[in-house]
Structure formats: structure tokens, C-alpha cells
Design a protein around this motif. Structure first.
Motif, PDB file in Angstrom:
ATOM      1  N   SER A   1     -28.469 -18.560  -1.937  1.00 31.74           N
ATOM      2  CA  SER A   1     -28.428 -16.822  -2.114  1.00 31.74           C
ATOM      3  C   SER A   1     -27.117 -16.174  -2.897  1.00 31.74           C
ATOM      4  CB  SER A   1     -28.386 -16.617  -1.378  1.00 31.74           C
ATOM      5  OG  SER A   1     -29.744 -16.639  -0.664  1.00 31.74           O
ATOM      6  N   TYR A   2     -27.178 -15.964  -4.220  1.00 33.77           N
ATOM      7  CA  TYR A   2     -26.231 -15.003  -4.888  1.00 33.77           C
ATOM      8  C   TYR A   2     -26.095 -13.416  -4.321  1.00 33.77           C
ATOM      9  CZ  TYR A   2     -26.051 -19.493  -8.296  1.00 33.77           C
ATOM     10  OH  TYR A   2     -25.719 -20.507  -8.645  1.00 33.77           O
ATOM     11  N   VAL A   3     -24.640 -13.497  -4.358  1.00 38.28           N
ATOM     12  CA  VAL A   3     -24.822 -11.955  -3.563  1.00 38.28           C
ATOM     13  C   VAL A   3     -24.277 -11.199  -4.877  1.00 38.28           C
ATOM     14  CG1 VAL A   3     -23.204 -10.586  -2.349  1.00 38.28           C
ATOM     15  CG2 VAL A   3     -24.468 -13.117  -1.485  1.00 38.28           C
ATOM     16  N   ASP A   4     -24.613  -9.854  -5.200  1.00 41.94           N
ATOM     17  CA  ASP A   4     -24.060  -9.058  -5.879  1.00 41.94           C
ATOM     18  C   ASP A   4     -22.785  -8.561  -5.441  1.00 41.94           C
ATOM     19  OD1 ASP A   4     -23.639  -7.747  -8.341  1.00 41.94           O
ATOM     20  OD2 ASP A   4     -25.630  -6.289  -7.768  1.00 41.94           O
ATOM     21  N   VAL A   5     -21.612  -8.858  -6.168  1.00 38.88           N
ATOM     22  CA  VAL A   5     -20.489  -8.049  -5.171  1.00 38.88           C
ATOM     23  C   VAL A   5     -19.600  -7.819  -7.096  1.00 38.88           C
ATOM     24  CG1 VAL A   5     -20.629  -8.371  -2.812  1.00 38.88           C
ATOM     25  CG2 VAL A   5     -19.574 -10.119  -4.866  1.00 38.88           C
ATOM     26  N   PRO A   6     -18.065  -7.408  -6.805  1.00 42.41           N
ATOM     27  CA  PRO A   6     -17.805  -7.785  -7.840  1.00 42.41           C
ATOM     28  C   PRO A   6     -16.865  -8.834  -7.316  1.00 42.41           C
ATOM     29  CG  PRO A   6     -17.225  -5.347  -6.885  1.00 42.41           C
ATOM     30  CD  PRO A   6     -17.727  -6.000  -5.567  1.00 42.41           C
ATOM     31  N   LEU A   7     -16.597  -9.845  -9.079  1.00 45.60           N
ATOM     32  CA  LEU A   7     -15.548 -10.407  -9.094  1.00 45.60           C
ATOM     33  C   LEU A   7     -14.801 -10.177 -10.275  1.00 45.60           C
ATOM     34  CD1 LEU A   7     -18.825 -13.093  -9.710  1.00 45.60           C
ATOM     35  CD2 LEU A   7     -17.677 -12.794  -7.641  1.00 45.60           C
ATOM     36  N   THR A   8     -13.239 -11.124  -9.934  1.00 47.07           N
ATOM     37  CA  THR A   8     -12.352 -11.711 -10.986  1.00 47.07           C
ATOM     38  C   THR A   8     -12.356 -12.158 -12.103  1.00 47.07           C
ATOM     39  OG1 THR A   8     -11.370 -12.978  -9.286  1.00 47.07           O
ATOM     40  CG2 THR A   8     -10.779 -10.769  -8.647  1.00 47.07           C
ATOM     41  N   GLU A   9     -11.384 -12.171 -12.927  1.00 45.17           N
ATOM     42  CA  GLU A   9     -11.493 -12.940 -13.522  1.00 45.17           C
ATOM     43  C   GLU A   9     -11.980 -14.686 -13.436  1.00 45.17           C
ATOM     44  OE1 GLU A   9      -9.039 -14.594 -17.655  1.00 45.17           O
ATOM     45  OE2 GLU A   9      -8.509 -12.721 -15.816  1.00 45.17           O
ATOM     46  N   LEU A  10     -11.768 -15.382 -12.264  1.00 43.97           N
ATOM     47  CA  LEU A  10     -11.424 -16.809 -11.648  1.00 43.97           C
ATOM     48  C   LEU A  10     -12.535 -16.790 -10.770  1.00 43.97           C
ATOM     49  CD1 LEU A  10      -7.351 -17.343 -11.652  1.00 43.97           C
ATOM     50  CD2 LEU A  10      -8.964 -17.932 -12.950  1.00 43.97           C
ATOM     51  N   GLU A  11     -13.195 -16.007 -10.598  1.00 41.87           N
ATOM     52  CA  GLU A  11     -14.507 -15.865  -9.747  1.00 41.87           C
ATOM     53  C   GLU A  11     -16.017 -16.045 -10.552  1.00 41.87           C
ATOM     54  OE1 GLU A  11     -12.620 -13.589  -5.620  1.00 41.87           O
ATOM     55  OE2 GLU A  11     -14.157 -12.627  -7.610  1.00 41.87           O
ATOM     56  N   LEU A  12     -16.836 -16.879 -10.072  1.00 46.40           N
ATOM     57  CA  LEU A  12     -17.662 -17.857 -11.319  1.00 46.40           C
ATOM     58  C   LEU A  12     -19.160 -17.214 -10.764  1.00 46.40           C
ATOM     59  CD1 LEU A  12     -16.985 -20.953 -12.021  1.00 46.40           C
ATOM     60  CD2 LEU A  12     -16.449 -19.090 -13.330  1.00 46.40           C
TER      61      LEU A  12
END
Length: 160
Positions: free
Chosen positions: A117-128
Motif C-alpha cells: 500500500s502506497y501512503v500519501d505523505v510529502p516526499l523529499t527529492e531522494l524519496e521515490l
């Protein structure tokens, strides 16, 4: 269970590793990790980026030690359970075979399947992506992107 459903379930299950950092968990495929080693102090060169913690020694090689938290805008912490995860470099560069990543404990093995399950959270540039693994939200790091940061900063050390 029929043979086709057995093969289908077998093909969609992978083993991953959850790496505890000070402010998040990373999820890596087993093949990305070469070895877990004890923490060792290192000193970065003058003017090095905050995420570069300095060179370390591993198996007669010099590896760059990185802080994923600092690369993502956070703070580097070295806790009492700090370890170093030696990662296989995935970018195919002859001059960069391994990188070292600071972790805050021992990675935990986990089974992953196609129902992740994908979680909708803010990601940084180095997180896919961010995914739910049991009770844990884990980030999928862009390891090739991290290698590119090393290249761009001129911090690659020869693997031999």
C-alpha cells in the motif's frame, strides 16, 4: 493450491529490509545491502555537504559515509545504536561500487508482496515513494539519485 497460483504468489513476494533512521524508516531490497557494520567515526573534508559524514574503511576500501536524513533536509544524529549499512552501488559506475549509510539500529527483514500500500505523505527529492509495511510507514530511497549526488559533489572514492 494450483501450480499456476503457487507460481503467481511466489513471483510477487520479495524480501526487503527496513532501515531505522532517526526520523524515518527506509525500505530497501535485500540485494541493495552488502553488509551491516559497527559505527565508526569519520571526519568530512572542509566544505563538504552536510550529508557527507566523511570517509570510512571497509574491507580495505574507503567508502563515503552518508546521512540520508541530512540529504533530505533533516539533522544527522548518531544514537547509541548507530550502525553503518554498506550498500551496493546500483548506478553501474566503475569508480563507485559501494556507499555507506548511517542507520540508527539493526535493519529488520520484511516480506513484501504485490499488495503493498502506497501512503500519501510529502516526499523529499531522494524519496521515490512511501509505503505501509505492517505498522510502519517506510520511504523508498532513490539510491541511484544519492549516487549522483556523490558524483556531483566530487566525493566518489575509487572502489579499488
Amino acid at each position: 493450491m494450483s501450480e499456476s497460483s503457487f507460481q503467481s504468489s511466489r513471483l510477487t513476494t520479495l524480501t526487503g529490509l527496513l532501515l531505522p533512521l532517526s526520523d524515518r524508516y527506509l525500505l530497501l531490497p535485500n540485494v541493495a545491502v552488502a553488509e551491516l557494520i559497527d559505527y565508526q567515526d569519520s571526519t568530512p573534508e572542509e566544505g563538504a555537504p552536510e550529508w557527507f559524514l566523511g570517509p570510512i574503511s571497509w574491507r580495505q576500501l574507503t567508502l563515503p559515509l552518508l546521512s540520508f536524513e541530512a540529504a533530505c533536509g533533516g539533522r544527522t544524529k548518531v544514537g547509541g545504536r548507530a550502525r553503518i549499512v554498506v550498500l551496493n552501488a546500483l548506478g553501474g559506475r566503475n569508480e563507485l561500487k559501494f556507499i555507506a549509510l548511517l542507520t540508527q539500529g539493526i535493519p529488520r527483514s520484511c516480506k513484501l508482496d504485490s499488495q503493498l500500500s502506497y501512503v500519501d505523505v510529502p516526499l523529499t527529492e531522494l524519496e521515490l515513494a512511501a509505503v505501509q509495511v505492517g505498522e510502519t510507514v517506510a520511504r523508498v530511497p532513490d539510491l541511484i539519485g544519492l549516487e549522483q549526488w556523490l558524483v556531483d559533489a566530487g566525493l566518489m572514492h575509487p572502489a579499488a
